[in-house]
Design a protein around this motif. Structure first.
Motif, PDB file in Angstrom:
ATOM      1  N   GLY A  38      31.218 -16.633 -67.577  1.00 43.25           N
ATOM      2  CA  GLY A  38      32.007 -17.676 -66.929  1.00 43.25           C
ATOM      3  C   GLY A  38      31.172 -18.894 -66.603  1.00 43.25           C
ATOM      4  N   ASN A  39      31.332 -19.410 -65.386  1.00 44.04           N
ATOM      5  CA  ASN A  39      30.640 -20.643 -65.006  1.00 44.04           C
ATOM      6  C   ASN A  39      29.162 -20.448 -64.690  1.00 44.04           C
ATOM      7  N   ILE A  40      28.677 -19.196 -64.633  1.00 43.29           N
ATOM      8  CA  ILE A  40      27.246 -18.999 -64.371  1.00 43.29           C
ATOM      9  C   ILE A  40      26.454 -18.887 -65.680  1.00 43.29           C
ATOM     10  N   TYR A  41      27.108 -19.075 -66.802  1.00 43.78           N
ATOM     11  CA  TYR A  41      26.446 -18.983 -68.106  1.00 43.78           C
ATOM     12  C   TYR A  41      25.296 -19.991 -68.200  1.00 43.78           C
ATOM     13  N   ASP A  42      24.129 -19.511 -68.638  1.00 42.24           N
ATOM     14  CA  ASP A  42      23.008 -20.412 -68.896  1.00 42.24           C
ATOM     15  C   ASP A  42      22.426 -20.119 -70.279  1.00 42.24           C
ATOM     16  N   TYR A  43      21.716 -21.098 -70.808  1.00 41.64           N
ATOM     17  CA  TYR A  43      21.178 -20.963 -72.162  1.00 41.64           C
ATOM     18  C   TYR A  43      20.000 -21.922 -72.330  1.00 41.64           C
ATOM     19  N   TYR A  44      19.200 -21.680 -73.385  1.00 41.11           N
ATOM     20  CA  TYR A  44      18.069 -22.555 -73.680  1.00 41.11           C
ATOM     21  C   TYR A  44      18.532 -23.678 -74.607  1.00 41.11           C
ATOM     22  N   ASN A  45      18.299 -24.922 -74.203  1.00 43.91           N
ATOM     23  CA  ASN A  45      18.681 -26.048 -75.056  1.00 43.91           C
ATOM     24  C   ASN A  45      17.670 -26.229 -76.185  1.00 43.91           C
ATOM     25  N   GLU A  46      17.861 -27.246 -76.992  1.00 44.67           N
ATOM     26  CA  GLU A  46      17.026 -27.410 -78.189  1.00 44.67           C
ATOM     27  C   GLU A  46      15.564 -27.688 -77.860  1.00 44.67           C
ATOM     28  N   ASP A  47      15.294 -28.070 -76.604  1.00 44.26           N
ATOM     29  CA  ASP A  47      13.902 -28.287 -76.190  1.00 44.26           C
ATOM     30  C   ASP A  47      13.323 -27.068 -75.476  1.00 44.26           C
ATOM     31  N   GLY A  48      14.061 -25.969 -75.509  1.00 48.96           N
ATOM     32  CA  GLY A  48      13.562 -24.738 -74.908  1.00 48.96           C
ATOM     33  C   GLY A  48      13.666 -24.681 -73.406  1.00 48.96           C
ATOM     34  N   ILE A  49      14.507 -25.532 -72.809  1.00 49.10           N
ATOM     35  CA  ILE A  49      14.655 -25.559 -71.354  1.00 49.10           C
ATOM     36  C   ILE A  49      15.938 -24.814 -70.975  1.00 49.10           C
ATOM     37  N   LEU A  50      15.803 -23.880 -70.045  1.00 49.39           N
ATOM     38  CA  LEU A  50      16.947 -23.090 -69.592  1.00 49.39           C
ATOM     39  C   LEU A  50      17.807 -23.944 -68.667  1.00 49.39           C
ATOM     40  N   ILE A  51      19.048 -24.162 -69.069  1.00 50.28           N
ATOM     41  CA  ILE A  51      19.957 -24.974 -68.250  1.00 50.28           C
ATOM     42  C   ILE A  51      21.253 -24.207 -67.985  1.00 50.28           C
ATOM     43  N   ILE A 278      22.301 -35.344 -59.443  1.00 45.85           N
ATOM     44  CA  ILE A 278      21.496 -35.051 -60.632  1.00 45.85           C
ATOM     45  C   ILE A 278      20.703 -33.782 -60.364  1.00 45.85           C
ATOM     46  N   THR A 279      20.811 -32.833 -61.284  1.00 48.58           N
ATOM     47  CA  THR A 279      20.060 -31.577 -61.192  1.00 48.58           C
ATOM     48  C   THR A 279      18.949 -31.580 -62.229  1.00 48.58           C
ATOM     49  N   GLU A 280      17.760 -31.159 -61.827  1.00 47.47           N
ATOM     50  CA  GLU A 280      16.657 -30.975 -62.756  1.00 47.47           C
ATOM     51  C   GLU A 280      16.323 -29.478 -62.772  1.00 47.47           C
ATOM     52  N   TYR A 281      16.616 -28.834 -63.904  1.00 50.29           N
ATOM     53  CA  TYR A 281      16.672 -27.381 -63.937  1.00 50.29           C
ATOM     54  C   TYR A 281      15.317 -26.687 -63.830  1.00 50.29           C
ATOM     55  N   LYS A 282      14.250 -27.346 -64.211  1.00 44.78           N
ATOM     56  CA  LYS A 282      12.940 -26.686 -64.165  1.00 44.78           C
ATOM     57  C   LYS A 282      12.548 -26.296 -62.741  1.00 44.78           C
ATOM     58  N   TYR A 283      13.023 -27.047 -61.748  1.00 47.43           N
ATOM     59  CA  TYR A 283      12.743 -26.656 -60.369  1.00 47.43           C
ATOM     60  C   TYR A 283      13.422 -25.327 -60.038  1.00 47.43           C
ATOM     61  N   LEU A 284      14.637 -25.145 -60.552  1.00 49.29           N
ATOM     62  CA  LEU A 284      15.404 -23.943 -60.250  1.00 49.29           C
ATOM     63  C   LEU A 284      14.841 -22.722 -60.966  1.00 49.29           C
ATOM     64  N   THR A 285      14.432 -22.909 -62.218  1.00 48.13           N
ATOM     65  CA  THR A 285      14.026 -21.773 -63.039  1.00 48.13           C
ATOM     66  C   THR A 285      12.533 -21.493 -62.995  1.00 48.13           C
ATOM     67  N   GLY A 286      11.731 -22.489 -62.576  1.00 46.90           N
ATOM     68  CA  GLY A 286      10.284 -22.318 -62.551  1.00 46.90           C
ATOM     69  C   GLY A 286       9.630 -22.415 -63.917  1.00 46.90           C
ATOM     70  N   GLN A 287      10.381 -22.907 -64.906  1.00 49.88           N
ATOM     71  CA  GLN A 287       9.835 -23.031 -66.256  1.00 49.88           C
ATOM     72  C   GLN A 287       8.695 -24.040 -66.334  1.00 49.88           C
ATOM     73  N   LYS A 288       7.805 -23.793 -67.266  1.00 48.57           N
ATOM     74  CA  LYS A 288       6.759 -24.757 -67.595  1.00 48.57           C
ATOM     75  C   LYS A 288       7.073 -25.349 -68.964  1.00 48.57           C
ATOM     76  N   ASN A 289       7.156 -26.674 -69.013  1.00 51.34           N
ATOM     77  CA  ASN A 289       7.487 -27.346 -70.267  1.00 51.34           C
ATOM     78  C   ASN A 289       7.042 -28.802 -70.144  1.00 51.34           C
ATOM     79  N   ASP A 290       6.538 -29.371 -71.225  1.00 47.54           N
ATOM     80  CA  ASP A 290       6.102 -30.771 -71.184  1.00 47.54           C
ATOM     81  C   ASP A 290       7.271 -31.732 -71.052  1.00 47.54           C
ATOM     82  N   LYS A 291       8.478 -31.254 -71.406  1.00 49.69           N
ATOM     83  CA  LYS A 291       9.688 -32.059 -71.260  1.00 49.69           C
ATOM     84  C   LYS A 291      10.515 -31.541 -70.092  1.00 49.69           C
TER      85      LYS A 291
END
Length: 359
Positions: A38-51, A278-291
């Motif tokens: 449902g609305n909690i669905y998340d996925y990795y975009n083309e830059d490898g960032i989980l959104i 505006i949401t920036e997802y890397k803060y939520l997920t803790g991912q490391k990514n140059d983008k």
């Protein structure tokens, strides 16, 4: 063939399905979308960032039974959400706290003297008739205009004085410097994402899932004993009393070739621009990514139903459908859409747990 047909694969549907499956019932879940969760669905975009496809979902609860249930299906990443609000050209903490006031007014209040400030600005309201009454009685007219009036108008296309008092029954203001958006006992993000957690919940021999499937397409084709319906309750009854109104959202996703775009996970824009936040997802997920990927949210009157609109006439219309639901045999309604109420994720899970216990 099935004991339960569960319509909708969001939090309400998957929670009910898992509990029923563990009790030995055979469950079929049908969802019109092409993915689970449902609305909690998340996925990795083309830059490898989980959104999060449908906007930010930060889990928090004071309900131990909810936390324990979900903890069976995920490891949690410790995360305590922080939000800033863009007002008067600067970013200040939200909810309003001691630092918010000192930054806005260039003052030096402490946790004791701040009481004098709020006592000076708040409006004496004898009778609460709407949301504005509630807000100004606690923070006064100026802070109401800075933080609440424009945001509410963008979110609901109505001003606070047009919304019922229960919408903002309590305005969270803090007399300390606590910057956390939530203060619940349990807070966190599924370490490997919501979709992975949903997959784990659905991993049971008694659960079958059909995606890209409208309820109407299969209700006469599949054999089942009972229905748990998490879609729009008015649609179930073919809108016989009229259509229940909802607010929807449009999302604008942007990726930048930099490590971070903003200083916290979410920044609210109550007065400037068309978007609410505006949401920036890397803060939520803790991912490391140059983008980094951000998502802007623009509220809309059309589109997927997200928020039941809290107006007296809508409650009255829902009450007609609620009466139909109470009289319906072997049909149970769950979730925001099924009960036409704005609920946080933990409340939806708890509602599903309680329904299954009653069943």
């Amino acid at each position: 063939m099935f004991d339960f047909l569960v319509v909708g694969c969001g939090f309400a549907g998957i929670t009910a399905s898992r509990i029923l499956a563990e009790k030995g019932h055979k469950v079929l879940i049908a969802d019109k979308r092409n993915h689970i969760g449902g609305n909690i669905y998340d996925y990795y975009n083309e830059d490898g960032i989980l959104i999060h496809k449908y906007g930010p979902h930060i889990f928090h609860t004071n309900k131990e039974e909810v936390w324990k249930f979900l903890s069976r299906f995920t490891i949690w990443r410790e995360y305590q959400h922080k939000v800033l609000s863009y007002v008067n050209g600067i970013l200040v903490p939200m909810p309003i706290n001691l630092n918010t006031i000192n930054m806005l007014y260039n003052t030096n209040y402490d946790s004791i003297s701040i009481n004098d400030f709020f006592n000076t600005v708040k409006v004496n309201v004898e009778e609460f008739n709407n949301s504005k009454d509630v807000i100004v009685s606690q923070v006064g007219e100026e802070l109401y205009k800075l933080f609440f009036e424009g945001y509410t108008k963008k979110q609901w296309d109505m001003y606070p004085y047009e919304l019922g008092k229960e919408v903002t029954s309590r305005v969270p203001t803090r007399h300390n410097r606590d910057p956390r958006y939530f203060t619940d006992k349990y807070q966190g993000m599924p370490k490997h994402g919501y979709t992975k957690m949903v997959e784990n919940i659905l991993e049971h021999k008694n659960i079958k899932v059909m995606l890209n499937t409208e309820y109407k397409e299969i209700k006469e084709e599949v054999k089942y004993s009972k229905i748990i319906f998490t879609g729009c309750i008015d649609e179930f009854f073919e809108e016989k009393y009229g259509k229940l109104p909802y607010r929807s959202l449009n999302f604008i996703e942007e990726t930048f070739d930099k490590e971070y775009y903003q200083p916290v996970g979410v920044v609210n824009y109550p007065n400037d621009y068309d978007y609410t936040r505006i949401t920036e997802y890397k803060y939520l997920t803790g991912q490391k990514n140059d983008k980094t990927t951000i998502m802007k949210e623009i509220s809309s009157a059309t589109g997927e139903p997200y928020y039941p609109i809290p107006k007296p006439e809508n409650k009255k219309l829902y009450s007609l459908y609620k009466k139909e639901a109470e009289d319906a045999k072997d049909v149970y309604f769950l979730g925001r859409l099924g009960t036409y109420s704005y609920m946080n994720m933990d409340a939806v899970v708890l509602q599903a747990l309680e329904l299954c216990e009653n069943l």
